[in-house]
Design a protein around this motif. Sequence first.
Motif, PDB file in Angstrom:
ATOM      1  N   GLY A  21      12.547  19.626   0.350  1.00 47.33           N
ATOM      2  CA  GLY A  21      13.100  18.610  -0.770  1.00 47.33           C
ATOM      3  C   GLY A  21      11.843  17.603  -0.917  1.00 47.33           C
ATOM      4  N   ARG A  22      11.968  16.787  -1.991  1.00 51.05           N
ATOM      5  CA  ARG A  22      11.073  15.986  -2.400  1.00 51.05           C
ATOM      6  C   ARG A  22      11.047  14.695  -1.300  1.00 51.05           C
ATOM      7  NH1 ARG A  22      12.077  14.572  -8.819  1.00 51.05           N
ATOM      8  NH2 ARG A  22      10.732  16.187  -9.748  1.00 51.05           N
ATOM      9  N   PRO A  23       9.799  14.258  -1.129  1.00 53.60           N
ATOM     10  CA  PRO A  23       9.363  13.349   0.087  1.00 53.60           C
ATOM     11  C   PRO A  23      10.057  11.816  -0.314  1.00 53.60           C
ATOM     12  CG  PRO A  23       7.401  13.659  -1.343  1.00 53.60           C
ATOM     13  CD  PRO A  23       8.373  14.703  -1.596  1.00 53.60           C
ATOM     14  N   LEU A  24      10.581  11.218   0.872  1.00 57.53           N
ATOM     15  CA  LEU A  24      11.428  10.030   0.373  1.00 57.53           C
ATOM     16  C   LEU A  24      10.234   8.840   0.926  1.00 57.53           C
ATOM     17  CD1 LEU A  24      14.735  10.893   2.115  1.00 57.53           C
ATOM     18  CD2 LEU A  24      14.106  10.468  -0.036  1.00 57.53           C
ATOM     19  N   GLY A  25      10.250   7.658   0.117  1.00 58.16           N
ATOM     20  CA  GLY A  25       9.529   6.530   0.469  1.00 58.16           C
ATOM     21  C   GLY A  25      10.154   5.915   1.500  1.00 58.16           C
ATOM     22  N   CYS A  26       9.244   5.486   2.595  1.00 59.23           N
ATOM     23  CA  CYS A  26       9.906   4.864   3.817  1.00 59.23           C
ATOM     24  C   CYS A  26       9.091   3.417   3.403  1.00 59.23           C
ATOM     25  CB  CYS A  26       9.388   5.042   5.095  1.00 59.23           C
ATOM     26  SG  CYS A  26      10.039   6.726   5.407  1.00 59.23           S
ATOM     27  N   ALA A  27       9.959   2.304   3.646  1.00 67.73           N
ATOM     28  CA  ALA A  27       9.687   0.918   3.312  1.00 67.73           C
ATOM     29  C   ALA A  27       9.134   0.502   4.795  1.00 67.73           C
ATOM     30  CB  ALA A  27      10.555   0.069   2.522  1.00 67.73           C
TER      31      ALA A  27
ATOM     32  N   ASP B 175     -12.535  11.110  -5.474  1.00 67.63           N
ATOM     33  CA  ASP B 175     -13.813  11.716  -6.130  1.00 67.63           C
ATOM     34  C   ASP B 175     -13.175  11.971  -7.676  1.00 67.63           C
ATOM     35  OD1 ASP B 175     -12.049  13.716  -5.657  1.00 67.63           O
ATOM     36  OD2 ASP B 175     -12.929  14.363  -4.032  1.00 67.63           O
ATOM     37  N   GLU B 176     -14.189  12.828  -8.293  1.00 66.74           N
ATOM     38  CA  GLU B 176     -13.763  13.076  -9.748  1.00 66.74           C
ATOM     39  C   GLU B 176     -12.485  14.043  -9.753  1.00 66.74           C
ATOM     40  OE1 GLU B 176     -14.042  12.951 -13.467  1.00 66.74           O
ATOM     41  OE2 GLU B 176     -15.438  11.871 -12.265  1.00 66.74           O
ATOM     42  N   GLN B 177     -12.456  15.015  -8.850  1.00 69.83           N
ATOM     43  CA  GLN B 177     -11.324  15.846  -8.725  1.00 69.83           C
ATOM     44  C   GLN B 177      -9.810  15.231  -8.724  1.00 69.83           C
ATOM     45  OE1 GLN B 177     -11.315  19.317  -9.050  1.00 69.83           O
ATOM     46  NE2 GLN B 177      -8.893  19.032  -9.225  1.00 69.83           N
ATOM     47  N   SER B 178      -9.645  14.069  -7.733  1.00 66.93           N
ATOM     48  CA  SER B 178      -8.639  13.333  -7.669  1.00 66.93           C
ATOM     49  C   SER B 178      -8.340  12.413  -9.176  1.00 66.93           C
ATOM     50  CB  SER B 178      -8.742  12.397  -6.498  1.00 66.93           C
ATOM     51  OG  SER B 178      -8.890  13.018  -5.463  1.00 66.93           O
ATOM     52  N   VAL B 179      -9.510  12.143  -9.569  1.00 69.44           N
ATOM     53  CA  VAL B 179      -9.248  11.380 -10.936  1.00 69.44           C
ATOM     54  C   VAL B 179      -8.633  12.291 -11.798  1.00 69.44           C
ATOM     55  CG1 VAL B 179     -10.771  10.402 -12.777  1.00 69.44           C
ATOM     56  CG2 VAL B 179     -11.241   9.752 -10.462  1.00 69.44           C
ATOM     57  N   MET B 180      -9.026  13.583 -11.984  1.00 67.29           N
ATOM     58  CA  MET B 180      -8.474  14.330 -12.985  1.00 67.29           C
ATOM     59  C   MET B 180      -7.190  14.791 -12.502  1.00 67.29           C
ATOM     60  SD  MET B 180     -11.648  17.208 -13.120  1.00 67.29           S
ATOM     61  CE  MET B 180     -10.886  18.444 -14.104  1.00 67.29           C
ATOM     62  N   THR B 181      -6.790  14.684 -11.137  1.00 68.71           N
ATOM     63  CA  THR B 181      -5.423  15.064 -10.940  1.00 68.71           C
ATOM     64  C   THR B 181      -4.524  13.967 -11.392  1.00 68.71           C
ATOM     65  OG1 THR B 181      -5.736  16.372  -8.777  1.00 68.71           O
ATOM     66  CG2 THR B 181      -3.780  15.309  -9.009  1.00 68.71           C
ATOM     67  N   VAL B 182      -4.888  12.478 -11.186  1.00 70.55           N
ATOM     68  CA  VAL B 182      -4.096  11.401 -11.442  1.00 70.55           C
ATOM     69  C   VAL B 182      -4.016  11.608 -12.961  1.00 70.55           C
ATOM     70  CG1 VAL B 182      -4.156   8.741 -11.621  1.00 70.55           C
ATOM     71  CG2 VAL B 182      -4.523  10.175  -9.360  1.00 70.55           C
ATOM     72  N   GLY B 183      -5.199  11.809 -13.705  1.00 67.21           N
ATOM     73  CA  GLY B 183      -5.463  11.634 -15.226  1.00 67.21           C
ATOM     74  C   GLY B 183      -4.670  12.391 -15.817  1.00 67.21           C
TER      75      GLY B 183
ATOM     76  N   GLU C 237       2.093  17.606  -8.894  1.00 69.58           N
ATOM     77  CA  GLU C 237       3.455  17.542  -8.818  1.00 69.58           C
ATOM     78  C   GLU C 237       4.017  16.217  -7.880  1.00 69.58           C
ATOM     79  OE1 GLU C 237       2.524  20.324  -8.998  1.00 69.58           O
ATOM     80  OE2 GLU C 237       2.498  20.948 -10.984  1.00 69.58           O
ATOM     81  N   GLN C 238       3.339  16.231  -6.771  1.00 68.03           N
ATOM     82  CA  GLN C 238       3.668  15.306  -5.679  1.00 68.03           C
ATOM     83  C   GLN C 238       2.958  13.961  -5.806  1.00 68.03           C
ATOM     84  OE1 GLN C 238       1.715  17.744  -2.333  1.00 68.03           O
ATOM     85  NE2 GLN C 238       3.529  18.383  -1.649  1.00 68.03           N
ATOM     86  N   VAL C 239       1.662  14.171  -6.464  1.00 71.59           N
ATOM     87  CA  VAL C 239       1.336  12.779  -6.977  1.00 71.59           C
ATOM     88  C   VAL C 239       2.012  12.087  -7.842  1.00 71.59           C
ATOM     89  CG1 VAL C 239      -1.143  11.701  -7.999  1.00 71.59           C
ATOM     90  CG2 VAL C 239      -1.106  13.493  -6.192  1.00 71.59           C
ATOM     91  N   GLU C 240       2.524  12.812  -9.047  1.00 74.49           N
ATOM     92  CA  GLU C 240       3.213  12.325 -10.129  1.00 74.49           C
ATOM     93  C   GLU C 240       4.576  11.653  -9.358  1.00 74.49           C
ATOM     94  OE1 GLU C 240       5.601  13.496 -14.181  1.00 74.49           O
ATOM     95  OE2 GLU C 240       4.321  15.046 -13.018  1.00 74.49           O
TER      96      GLU C 240
ATOM     97  N   VAL D  53       0.805  -1.028   0.087  1.00 75.46           N
ATOM     98  CA  VAL D  53       0.069   0.006  -0.057  1.00 75.46           C
ATOM     99  C   VAL D  53       0.802   1.288   0.125  1.00 75.46           C
ATOM    100  CG1 VAL D  53      -1.821   1.381   1.400  1.00 75.46           C
ATOM    101  CG2 VAL D  53      -1.844  -1.188   1.288  1.00 75.46           C
ATOM    102  N   VAL D  54       0.495   1.880  -0.886  1.00 70.46           N
ATOM    103  CA  VAL D  54       1.169   3.479  -0.983  1.00 70.46           C
ATOM    104  C   VAL D  54       0.265   4.630  -0.758  1.00 70.46           C
ATOM    105  CG1 VAL D  54       2.725   5.108  -2.453  1.00 70.46           C
ATOM    106  CG2 VAL D  54       2.601   2.650  -2.932  1.00 70.46           C
ATOM    107  N   PRO D  55       0.278   5.054   0.641  1.00 71.99           N
ATOM    108  CA  PRO D  55      -0.622   6.163   1.089  1.00 71.99           C
ATOM    109  C   PRO D  55      -0.375   7.360   0.378  1.00 71.99           C
ATOM    110  CG  PRO D  55       0.161   4.858   2.995  1.00 71.99           C
ATOM    111  CD  PRO D  55       0.946   4.668   1.771  1.00 71.99           C
ATOM    112  N   VAL D  56      -1.330   8.254  -0.218  1.00 73.81           N
ATOM    113  CA  VAL D  56      -1.060   9.621  -0.819  1.00 73.81           C
ATOM    114  C   VAL D  56      -2.203  10.559  -0.393  1.00 73.81           C
ATOM    115  CG1 VAL D  56      -0.801  10.861  -3.042  1.00 73.81           C
ATOM    116  CG2 VAL D  56      -0.348   8.356  -3.004  1.00 73.81           C
ATOM    117  N   TYR D  57      -1.821  11.743   0.558  1.00 74.41           N
ATOM    118  CA  TYR D  57      -2.704  12.467   0.602  1.00 74.41           C
ATOM    119  C   TYR D  57      -3.449  12.977  -0.254  1.00 74.41           C
ATOM    120  CZ  TYR D  57       0.032  12.917   5.184  1.00 74.41           C
ATOM    121  OH  TYR D  57       0.775  12.640   6.292  1.00 74.41           O
ATOM    122  N   PRO D  58      -5.151  12.999  -0.084  1.00 77.80           N
ATOM    123  CA  PRO D  58      -5.853  13.493  -1.244  1.00 77.80           C
ATOM    124  C   PRO D  58      -5.836  14.987  -1.525  1.00 77.80           C
ATOM    125  CG  PRO D  58      -7.023  13.212   0.927  1.00 77.80           C
ATOM    126  CD  PRO D  58      -5.641  12.558   1.009  1.00 77.80           C
ATOM    127  N   THR D  59      -4.791  15.606  -0.621  1.00 76.57           N
ATOM    128  CA  THR D  59      -4.725  17.147  -0.986  1.00 76.57           C
ATOM    129  C   THR D  59      -3.439  17.356  -1.645  1.00 76.57           C
ATOM    130  OG1 THR D  59      -3.693  17.617   1.254  1.00 76.57           O
ATOM    131  CG2 THR D  59      -6.100  18.072   1.093  1.00 76.57           C
TER     132      THR D  59
END
Length: 635
Positions: free
Chosen positions: A194-200, A128-136, A110-113, A100-106
């Motif tokens: 800086g950019r967030p780091l992914g903690c495993a 929701d639709e707004q998040s679909v547009m962000t990912v799209g 650039e952060q999502v990408e 699972v990779v949690p992502v803040y909906p806000t």
Amino acid sequence: MRDFALAPPVTTPLTGGLADTVFETAARTPTLPVLSRRPDGASTDWEEVTAVELRDEVVDLAKGFVASGISPGHRVAIMARTRYEWTVLCNALWTVGAEVVPVYPTSSREQVEWILRDANCVGVVVEDEQSVMTVGSVCAALSSLRNVWQLDAGALEQLAQRGELVPLTTVNSLRRIVLPDSTAVIAYTSGTSGRPLGCALSHRSLASPCDTLLAGWGHTAAPAGRQPSVLAFLPFSHVYGLMIQGLCLRGGILMGHQPDIGAEALAESLRTFRPTYLYAVPSVFEKIYKNFLRAAQEAGRGALFERAAQTARDFAAAVERQRLGRGSGPGFDLRLQHALFERTVYRRLRAALGGRVHRATSGGSPLHRDLSLFYEGIGIYVHDGYGLTETSGGITMQPLGREKTGTVGQALPGMDIRVADDGEILVRGPSVFQGYVNDEAATRAALWGGWLATGDLGFLDSDGYLTITGRKKDVIITSSGKSVAPASLEQRLRMHPLVHQAVVVGDNRPCVGALITLDPDFLAHWRGNLMLHGDTQSREAREENALREEIGRAVAAANSTVSRSESIRAFRILPQPFDQTNGLLTPSMKLRRDSIVAHYAAEIEAMYQARARLPRQSAPPEEVLGWDDSDDVFR
């Protein structure tokens, strides 16, 4: 240094993955209520979900993920608020061995990408639709992304239908190959610089603090004979929220979900869900206190509340001295006063939180000692917790019967803490992360011979209680070479009802300064009580002067806790709060200090120039603090 915590409680070693909890609870106590939800999202009626109902829903979704091509080791992001579906989805993904990779909906585009690409996600669940547009909008840059599921468009039902032909044996086989050291979550840091780091984080590391806390302190979550309950409103996109979810599922604690953390919505959910234990961050506890004070003042009982609050703090401090063997406890007069306020004030305050909360945990940043004493004095002991994304949550806890307010307690059994020569806190133990995804250099920098360098500053007292004094990278060094940790000053400033946020500045400056934002609700209440007369221009000028004086008193109170060289000698009130929309606050509500300093560079420069123009000796107190005619918070 060896930890000073209580003897390690007996815990059952993890043999599989976190999703096994759902299946084991359903087999052992199928009718136990484990989750509670409001079907329409707005009703005050809560609908309980039993262990077997949760398991069946998890199985249906797991089948749907298998039918969608999700395999062990695949990474799927969940980009949603804290809602019922979050819990079901992540357990379904863990069931089939996915990560699972949690992502803040806000999160921004650039952060999502960045997160979806860095984690190499094959799917993402959005709300929701707004998040679909962000990912799209970033899909073209994500070659691995194959699936986007939208919760508000029936994603759960669609997944369940898609998996109808997948046999149960397939799901069970996948679940059984998940090992404790398999990666369960890739949790990205907030990225304050800086950019967030992914903690495993492995299944074992996420389970470890939960199981230790449940074994040693689980019985304190509710009175004997009553099922404990927790209202989850902190984001599951943060490790603190994930730990709350783990504690509830692994401990048989009834968990309700509250996606809207607005003051009114949260207050209503607390009153109707009636949790027995409260998990929150300091800003929530501060806001609750200010709301208590404002309500009392509006009812004409402000002075009564302040006397009751001081009595609560005095009573709790006396009780603390007694339990630590440093005093005889509250005297007769104090006990009498406390009993009177219990009948007239304290029980009403607890009723506003549902009436059943008797213990709580504050995490994310330090909680001011006075605030902790207040809550303990009204009958709700608040433990100030400490943990990191890199440690899967909790590192410390207060030993029962020897709690010491103002500290974060002692190391959890199995965890070791030591403090380096420069004051940095180092930890090691079973909950420490596996490393940063795709960044070996950052992993090597964080892990020194098995010890995690936390980046936090603090000290251990002679009894092994840890006190956090701030972040290493936040330390301010003035032009005279004085080092100042801003956290305690900011914490003390926020204790004033009018102060919403505070950022202490002063790097390479002659003295320490502060940027302050105001609490909009309390500001409106404060203005209403001024009752100024005269024409509009005159009223505004007098109101501004009164506000300057009031914030000046808040600064003076904060300065009383530090030396003169560390005290705030200039400050400026800002017209807007720091928030996520202007990029000055992380999704986990932490200040982006570098961004704030850059954003308000002109205001900071003007603040120090105004101070430099003031006479050294003859200036009145408010001018010494750096006010000038251009410092107009109403424009």
